[in-house]
Design a protein around this motif. Structure first.
Motif, PDB file in Angstrom:
ATOM      1  N   TYR A  43      50.118  42.461  42.427  1.00  0.00           N
ATOM      2  CA  TYR A  43      50.308  41.215  41.945  1.00  0.00           C
ATOM      3  C   TYR A  43      49.388  40.028  42.572  1.00  0.00           C
ATOM      4  O   TYR A  43      49.245  40.094  43.693  1.00  0.00           O
ATOM      5  N   THR A  44      48.842  39.183  41.580  1.00  0.00           N
ATOM      6  CA  THR A  44      48.082  38.123  42.091  1.00  0.00           C
ATOM      7  C   THR A  44      48.560  37.052  41.180  1.00  0.00           C
ATOM      8  O   THR A  44      48.168  36.966  39.860  1.00  0.00           O
ATOM      9  N   GLU A  46      48.451  33.576  39.106  1.00  0.00           N
ATOM     10  CA  GLU A  46      47.028  33.053  38.314  1.00  0.00           C
ATOM     11  C   GLU A  46      46.388  32.235  39.239  1.00  0.00           C
ATOM     12  O   GLU A  46      44.998  32.073  38.819  1.00  0.00           O
ATOM     13  N   LYS A  49      43.653  34.061  41.593  1.00  0.00           N
ATOM     14  CA  LYS A  49      42.900  35.124  40.848  1.00  0.00           C
ATOM     15  C   LYS A  49      41.283  34.859  41.246  1.00  0.00           C
ATOM     16  O   LYS A  49      40.585  35.561  41.393  1.00  0.00           O
ATOM     17  N   LYS A  50      41.128  33.534  41.415  1.00  0.00           N
ATOM     18  CA  LYS A  50      39.661  33.210  41.782  1.00  0.00           C
ATOM     19  C   LYS A  50      39.356  33.419  43.261  1.00  0.00           C
ATOM     20  O   LYS A  50      38.288  33.843  43.712  1.00  0.00           O
ATOM     21  N   TYR A  52      41.106  35.796  45.163  1.00  0.00           N
ATOM     22  CA  TYR A  52      41.314  37.520  45.185  1.00  0.00           C
ATOM     23  C   TYR A  52      40.731  38.150  44.110  1.00  0.00           C
ATOM     24  O   TYR A  52      41.586  38.547  43.239  1.00  0.00           O
ATOM     25  N   VAL A  53      39.354  38.228  43.951  1.00  0.00           N
ATOM     26  CA  VAL A  53      38.895  38.772  42.772  1.00  0.00           C
ATOM     27  C   VAL A  53      39.099  40.466  42.824  1.00  0.00           C
ATOM     28  O   VAL A  53      39.027  40.942  41.778  1.00  0.00           O
ATOM     29  N   ASP A  56      44.580  42.663  45.211  1.00  0.00           N
ATOM     30  CA  ASP A  56      45.567  41.717  44.994  1.00  0.00           C
ATOM     31  C   ASP A  56      46.112  40.962  46.119  1.00  0.00           C
ATOM     32  O   ASP A  56      45.816  41.458  47.283  1.00  0.00           O
ATOM     33  N   TYR A  57      46.834  39.996  45.777  1.00  0.00           N
ATOM     34  CA  TYR A  57      47.473  39.061  46.706  1.00  0.00           C
ATOM     35  C   TYR A  57      48.625  39.656  47.357  1.00  0.00           C
ATOM     36  O   TYR A  57      48.890  39.664  48.510  1.00  0.00           O
TER      37      TYR A  57
END
Length: 177
Positions: A43-44, A46, A49-50, A52-53, A56-57
């Motif tokens: 899961y990341t 929204e 997302k920039k 953690y490309v 995943d976070y």
């Protein structure tokens, strides 16, 4: 007379059981079955997302264990920050983990111990490890439907996660029972 074609019986699904441990304790006779850990959530949010490309976070790895006919879900949650407490807080004993199944049912599990997370400053991540005991009613429901979503209640609120292995409980319960 009318010819009625009988449908073929579906074969029971075959599940490959990959155990971390599977033995009987020679001293006291306790049966110990522990499955290998699997990635249940990636899961990341929204807005991250920039940043953690390529990773995943938040990830949640899970496995089931059976210790003398008592089943439990063990989870390891990794969050890619050294300060998740400001957004998430801790996981408290009796915190809820609710699974939504594809058949419309929900199953609520309760955290077996409090966990404040172990911070790894060198790798900029925090790891939470805890467990949720499964009662007979939860086991029955989890064997009959695939899981779609999980809602975990953190100290600062709850967050919903999409499940990436919908048949996780069906397979693992089959192997540890």
């Amino acid at each position: 007379w009318k010819f009625v074609k009988k449908s073929k019986r579906e074969a029971a699904p075959h599940y490959e059981c990959v155990y971390a441990k599977n033995h009987v304790d020679k001293m006291n006779g306790n049966v110990i079955k522990v499955m290998e850990r699997e990635r249940l959530v990636s899961y990341t949010p929204e807005e991250l997302k920039k940043i953690y490309v390529t990773q995943d976070y938040l990830t949640m790895d899970a496995y089931l264990s059976n210790f003398n006919k008592r089943l439990a879900l063990f989870i390891k949650i990794t969050i890619r920050t050294n300060n998740p407490r400001s957004a998430y807080g801790s996981l408290f004993k009796d915190a809820k983990l609710i699974f939504k199944l594809n058949n419309g049912h929900t199953v609520t599990l309760h955290c077996g111990q409090s966990e404040s997370g172990n911070v790894d400053y060198e790798h900029d991540k925090t790891i939470y490890m805890t467990f949720f005991e499964l009662n007979d009613a939860a086991i029955e429901l989890l064997q009959r439907g695939k899981i779609e979503m999980a809602r975990l209640y953190w100290g600062k609120g709850y967050e919903d996660y999409k499940i990436i292995i919908p048949d996780f409980f069906i397979r693992q319960i089959h192997c540890v029972k």
